[in-house]
Scaffold this motif. Structure first.
Motif, PDB file in Angstrom:
ATOM      1  N   ARG A  90      74.293  93.277  23.895  1.00 26.83           N
ATOM      2  CA  ARG A  90      74.408  94.304  24.550  1.00 26.83           C
ATOM      3  C   ARG A  90      73.566  94.349  25.893  1.00 26.83           C
ATOM      4  NH1 ARG A  90      75.498  97.107  19.923  1.00 26.83           N
ATOM      5  NH2 ARG A  90      73.227  97.721  19.596  1.00 26.83           N
ATOM      6  N   ASP A  91      72.184  93.862  25.443  1.00 25.27           N
ATOM      7  CA  ASP A  91      71.294  93.924  26.323  1.00 25.27           C
ATOM      8  C   ASP A  91      71.485  92.505  27.251  1.00 25.27           C
ATOM      9  OD1 ASP A  91      69.945  95.702  24.990  1.00 25.27           O
ATOM     10  OD2 ASP A  91      68.400  94.431  24.139  1.00 25.27           O
ATOM     11  N   ARG A  92      72.121  91.738  27.041  1.00 23.76           N
ATOM     12  CA  ARG A  92      72.401  90.389  27.708  1.00 23.76           C
ATOM     13  C   ARG A  92      73.621  90.844  28.822  1.00 23.76           C
ATOM     14  NH1 ARG A  92      70.969  85.324  27.498  1.00 23.76           N
ATOM     15  NH2 ARG A  92      70.428  85.524  25.392  1.00 23.76           N
ATOM     16  N   THR A  93      74.494  91.745  28.235  1.00 22.48           N
ATOM     17  CA  THR A  93      75.761  92.051  28.947  1.00 22.48           C
ATOM     18  C   THR A  93      75.263  93.275  30.354  1.00 22.48           C
ATOM     19  OG1 THR A  93      77.175  91.761  27.267  1.00 22.48           O
ATOM     20  CG2 THR A  93      77.780  93.057  28.982  1.00 22.48           C
ATOM     21  N   THR A  94      74.561  94.006  29.659  1.00 23.24           N
ATOM     22  CA  THR A  94      73.795  95.088  30.629  1.00 23.24           C
ATOM     23  C   THR A  94      73.122  94.533  31.655  1.00 23.24           C
ATOM     24  OG1 THR A  94      73.694  96.955  28.866  1.00 23.24           O
ATOM     25  CG2 THR A  94      72.235  97.363  30.715  1.00 23.24           C
ATOM     26  N   LEU A  95      72.473  93.539  31.220  1.00 27.25           N
ATOM     27  CA  LEU A  95      71.337  92.737  32.213  1.00 27.25           C
ATOM     28  C   LEU A  95      72.598  92.202  33.224  1.00 27.25           C
ATOM     29  CD1 LEU A  95      68.889  92.112  33.582  1.00 27.25           C
ATOM     30  CD2 LEU A  95      68.662  90.185  31.865  1.00 27.25           C
ATOM     31  N   THR A  96      73.613  91.541  32.953  1.00 31.67           N
ATOM     32  CA  THR A  96      74.488  90.804  33.830  1.00 31.67           C
ATOM     33  C   THR A  96      74.905  91.842  34.847  1.00 31.67           C
ATOM     34  OG1 THR A  96      74.836  89.061  32.196  1.00 31.67           O
ATOM     35  CG2 THR A  96      76.399  89.467  33.866  1.00 31.67           C
ATOM     36  N   VAL A  97      75.532  93.102  34.310  1.00 34.96           N
ATOM     37  CA  VAL A  97      76.230  94.029  34.941  1.00 34.96           C
ATOM     38  C   VAL A  97      75.196  94.399  35.986  1.00 34.96           C
ATOM     39  CG1 VAL A  97      76.920  96.440  34.904  1.00 34.96           C
ATOM     40  CG2 VAL A  97      77.606  94.821  33.143  1.00 34.96           C
ATOM     41  N   VAL A  98      73.736  94.822  35.778  1.00 35.55           N
ATOM     42  CA  VAL A  98      72.903  95.266  36.836  1.00 35.55           C
ATOM     43  C   VAL A  98      72.772  94.128  37.989  1.00 35.55           C
ATOM     44  CG1 VAL A  98      70.541  95.789  36.938  1.00 35.55           C
ATOM     45  CG2 VAL A  98      71.580  96.740  34.917  1.00 35.55           C
ATOM     46  N   GLU A  99      72.511  92.925  37.354  1.00 37.15           N
ATOM     47  CA  GLU A  99      72.437  91.923  38.429  1.00 37.15           C
ATOM     48  C   GLU A  99      73.554  91.672  39.554  1.00 37.15           C
ATOM     49  OE1 GLU A  99      69.874  88.565  35.812  1.00 37.15           O
ATOM     50  OE2 GLU A  99      72.107  88.637  35.750  1.00 37.15           O
ATOM     51  N   ARG A 100      74.657  91.810  38.780  1.00 37.91           N
ATOM     52  CA  ARG A 100      76.001  91.931  39.623  1.00 37.91           C
ATOM     53  C   ARG A 100      76.106  93.163  40.722  1.00 37.91           C
ATOM     54  NH1 ARG A 100      80.348  89.786  35.276  1.00 37.91           N
ATOM     55  NH2 ARG A 100      79.762  87.620  35.293  1.00 37.91           N
ATOM     56  N   ALA A 101      75.597  94.327  39.997  1.00 34.40           N
ATOM     57  CA  ALA A 101      75.764  95.394  40.936  1.00 34.40           C
ATOM     58  C   ALA A 101      74.646  95.570  41.673  1.00 34.40           C
ATOM     59  CB  ALA A 101      75.464  96.653  39.719  1.00 34.40           C
ATOM     60  N   VAL A 102      73.590  95.207  41.724  1.00 37.86           N
ATOM     61  CA  VAL A 102      72.304  95.117  42.727  1.00 37.86           C
ATOM     62  C   VAL A 102      72.922  94.223  43.942  1.00 37.86           C
ATOM     63  CG1 VAL A 102      70.191  94.271  43.098  1.00 37.86           C
ATOM     64  CG2 VAL A 102      70.769  95.563  41.027  1.00 37.86           C
ATOM     65  N   GLY A 103      73.471  92.843  43.543  1.00 37.34           N
ATOM     66  CA  GLY A 103      73.920  91.941  44.618  1.00 37.34           C
ATOM     67  C   GLY A 103      75.071  92.613  45.233  1.00 37.34           C
ATOM     68  N   ASP A 104      76.007  93.373  44.664  1.00 38.16           N
ATOM     69  CA  ASP A 104      76.985  94.023  45.353  1.00 38.16           C
ATOM     70  C   ASP A 104      76.690  95.163  46.418  1.00 38.16           C
ATOM     71  OD1 ASP A 104      78.949  92.487  44.040  1.00 38.16           O
ATOM     72  OD2 ASP A 104      79.626  94.171  42.838  1.00 38.16           O
ATOM     73  N   LEU A 105      75.387  95.789  45.952  1.00 42.88           N
ATOM     74  CA  LEU A 105      74.957  96.964  46.571  1.00 42.88           C
ATOM     75  C   LEU A 105      74.288  96.288  47.953  1.00 42.88           C
ATOM     76  CD1 LEU A 105      73.557  99.302  44.200  1.00 42.88           C
ATOM     77  CD2 LEU A 105      75.389  99.669  45.633  1.00 42.88           C
ATOM     78  N   GLU A 106      73.349  95.018  47.648  1.00 43.86           N
ATOM     79  CA  GLU A 106      72.816  94.511  48.708  1.00 43.86           C
ATOM     80  C   GLU A 106      73.807  93.761  49.819  1.00 43.86           C
ATOM     81  OE1 GLU A 106      68.632  93.102  46.549  1.00 43.86           O
ATOM     82  OE2 GLU A 106      70.344  91.648  46.578  1.00 43.86           O
ATOM     83  N   GLN A 107      74.742  93.341  49.389  1.00 40.22           N
ATOM     84  CA  GLN A 107      75.673  92.926  50.294  1.00 40.22           C
ATOM     85  C   GLN A 107      76.343  94.151  51.124  1.00 40.22           C
ATOM     86  OE1 GLN A 107      78.931  90.682  48.197  1.00 40.22           O
ATOM     87  NE2 GLN A 107      77.449  88.972  47.557  1.00 40.22           N
ATOM     88  N   GLY A 108      76.580  95.265  50.716  1.00 37.30           N
ATOM     89  CA  GLY A 108      77.086  96.304  51.325  1.00 37.30           C
ATOM     90  C   GLY A 108      75.953  96.767  52.402  1.00 37.30           C
ATOM     91  N   GLU A 109      74.638  96.744  52.036  1.00 34.25           N
ATOM     92  CA  GLU A 109      73.384  97.048  53.208  1.00 34.25           C
ATOM     93  C   GLU A 109      73.695  95.948  54.243  1.00 34.25           C
ATOM     94  OE1 GLU A 109      70.245  97.329  50.585  1.00 34.25           O
ATOM     95  OE2 GLU A 109      70.593  99.160  49.571  1.00 34.25           O
ATOM     96  N   ASP A 110      73.711  94.704  53.738  1.00 40.16           N
ATOM     97  CA  ASP A 110      73.520  93.613  54.834  1.00 40.16           C
ATOM     98  C   ASP A 110      74.600  93.771  55.637  1.00 40.16           C
ATOM     99  OD1 ASP A 110      71.472  92.521  53.455  1.00 40.16           O
ATOM    100  OD2 ASP A 110      72.498  91.123  52.561  1.00 40.16           O
ATOM    101  N   ARG A 111      75.925  94.389  55.460  1.00 40.14           N
ATOM    102  CA  ARG A 111      76.991  94.681  56.363  1.00 40.14           C
ATOM    103  C   ARG A 111      76.808  95.947  57.328  1.00 40.14           C
ATOM    104  NH1 ARG A 111      80.267  93.124  51.771  1.00 40.14           N
ATOM    105  NH2 ARG A 111      80.392  95.493  51.048  1.00 40.14           N
ATOM    106  N   GLY A 112      75.457  96.279  57.052  1.00 37.43           N
ATOM    107  CA  GLY A 112      75.274  97.286  58.463  1.00 37.43           C
ATOM    108  C   GLY A 112      75.426  98.919  57.556  1.00 37.43           C
ATOM    109  N   ARG A 113      75.007  99.001  56.475  1.00 40.55           N
ATOM    110  CA  ARG A 113      75.366 100.303  56.052  1.00 40.55           C
ATOM    111  C   ARG A 113      74.132 100.845  55.282  1.00 40.55           C
ATOM    112  NH1 ARG A 113      80.016 101.303  51.784  1.00 40.55           N
ATOM    113  NH2 ARG A 113      78.608  99.417  50.826  1.00 40.55           N
ATOM    114  N   PRO A 114      72.862 100.845  55.986  1.00 36.19           N
ATOM    115  CA  PRO A 114      71.603 101.344  55.605  1.00 36.19           C
ATOM    116  C   PRO A 114      71.773 102.767  55.082  1.00 36.19           C
ATOM    117  CG  PRO A 114      71.586 101.442  57.778  1.00 36.19           C
ATOM    118  CD  PRO A 114      73.061 100.647  57.425  1.00 36.19           C
ATOM    119  N   PRO A 115      71.052 103.021  53.878  1.00 36.21           N
ATOM    120  CA  PRO A 115      71.256 104.399  53.147  1.00 36.21           C
ATOM    121  C   PRO A 115      70.322 105.520  54.007  1.00 36.21           C
ATOM    122  CG  PRO A 115      69.847 103.027  51.743  1.00 36.21           C
ATOM    123  CD  PRO A 115      70.680 102.187  52.757  1.00 36.21           C
ATOM    124  N   ARG A 116      70.794 106.599  54.134  1.00 33.30           N
ATOM    125  CA  ARG A 116      70.417 107.636  54.654  1.00 33.30           C
ATOM    126  C   ARG A 116      70.715 108.858  53.702  1.00 33.30           C
ATOM    127  NH1 ARG A 116      73.761 110.929  57.348  1.00 33.30           N
ATOM    128  NH2 ARG A 116      75.660 109.871  58.245  1.00 33.30           N
TER     129      ARG A 116
END
Length: 234
Positions: A90-116
């Protein structure tokens, strides 16, 4: 062998070994005519298994498993070992999910969507959701928007926008809200985005180390049981 002989093999004190025996991590030692403890190879195997388990699952869980085994309940000990493997997965799966989610969020920010800071309608439109869904996530404890002082309308600062995007990604991946709450808790303990990757790397190293320790412990436990070292009530 004497307690001190066994202790030296693992850089422990003789008193620590005696304490482990008293707590059930080691099977009861034989006594000399003078009352001194005499340990054997089975005690060495038990101690090796306990120390590996402690690195993998912590002191309390390792002690519970070994004391259950030495109390004669092999099935109970195997159940506890299985749970340790399940928790690691479970811990390994959770960590993998977090890594992928953080990567997806960063890609979104790189596309010019800075949060406000966003109003609820703006955030709902950004995610393609209804405001009711965001309010439901709030009631579940996943989001914590602030309130506009005069109107009382919900405001979502950048950190909460980040949480909402992560929740949305995880929901699309089929994760339940209860699981998402646990994942969010781990992400929030990592600090600001600048330290997330460092924290993720450290977490991955810890999980890997625990996995190796659990493999070593499982092998040591197998030797311990196979050789009839534990009191299994036979």
């Amino acid at each position: 062998m004497r307690p001190v002989d066994l202790a030296r093999r693992h850089d422990l004190s003789a008193q620590a070994v005696r304490n482990y025996e008293s707590a059930g991590a080691l099977p009861p030692a034989e006594r000399t005519s003078a009352g001194h403890r005499r340990y054997t190879a089975r005690h060495a195997r038990a101690l090796r298994a306990f120390l590996s388990l402690r690195r993998a699952v912590g002191h309390r869980a390792a002690l519970d498993l070994l004391s259950t085994l030495h109390g004669g309940d092999l099935e109970g000990a195997l159940t506890l070992l299985g749970r340790a493997h399940e928790q690691l997965l479970r811990d390994r799966t959770t960590l993998t999910v977090v890594e992928r989610a953080v990567g997806d969020l960063e890609q979104g920010e790189d596309r010019g969507r800075p949060p406000r800071t966003l109003w609820i309608g703006e955030l709902a439109a950004r995610l393609g959701l209804s405001p009711a869904t965001l309010r439901h996530w709030e009631r579940f404890g996943l989001l914590a928007p602030s309130r506009e002082r005069v109107s009382g309308h919900r405001l979502y600062p950048p950190s909460t926008v980040h949480d909402a995007e992560l929740v949305h990604l995880l929901r699309r991946g089929g994760h339940r809200l209860g699981d998402i709450a646990e994942i969010l808790g781990q992400v929030r303990t990592m600090g600001e985005n600048s330290s997330v990757h460092t924290a993720l790397t450290a977490s991955r190293e810890r999980v890997t180390a625990r996995g190796i320790a659990l493999l070593e412990a499982s092998a040591a436990l197998a030797d311990h049981v196979r050789d009839g070292a534990a009191s299994l009530g036979r």
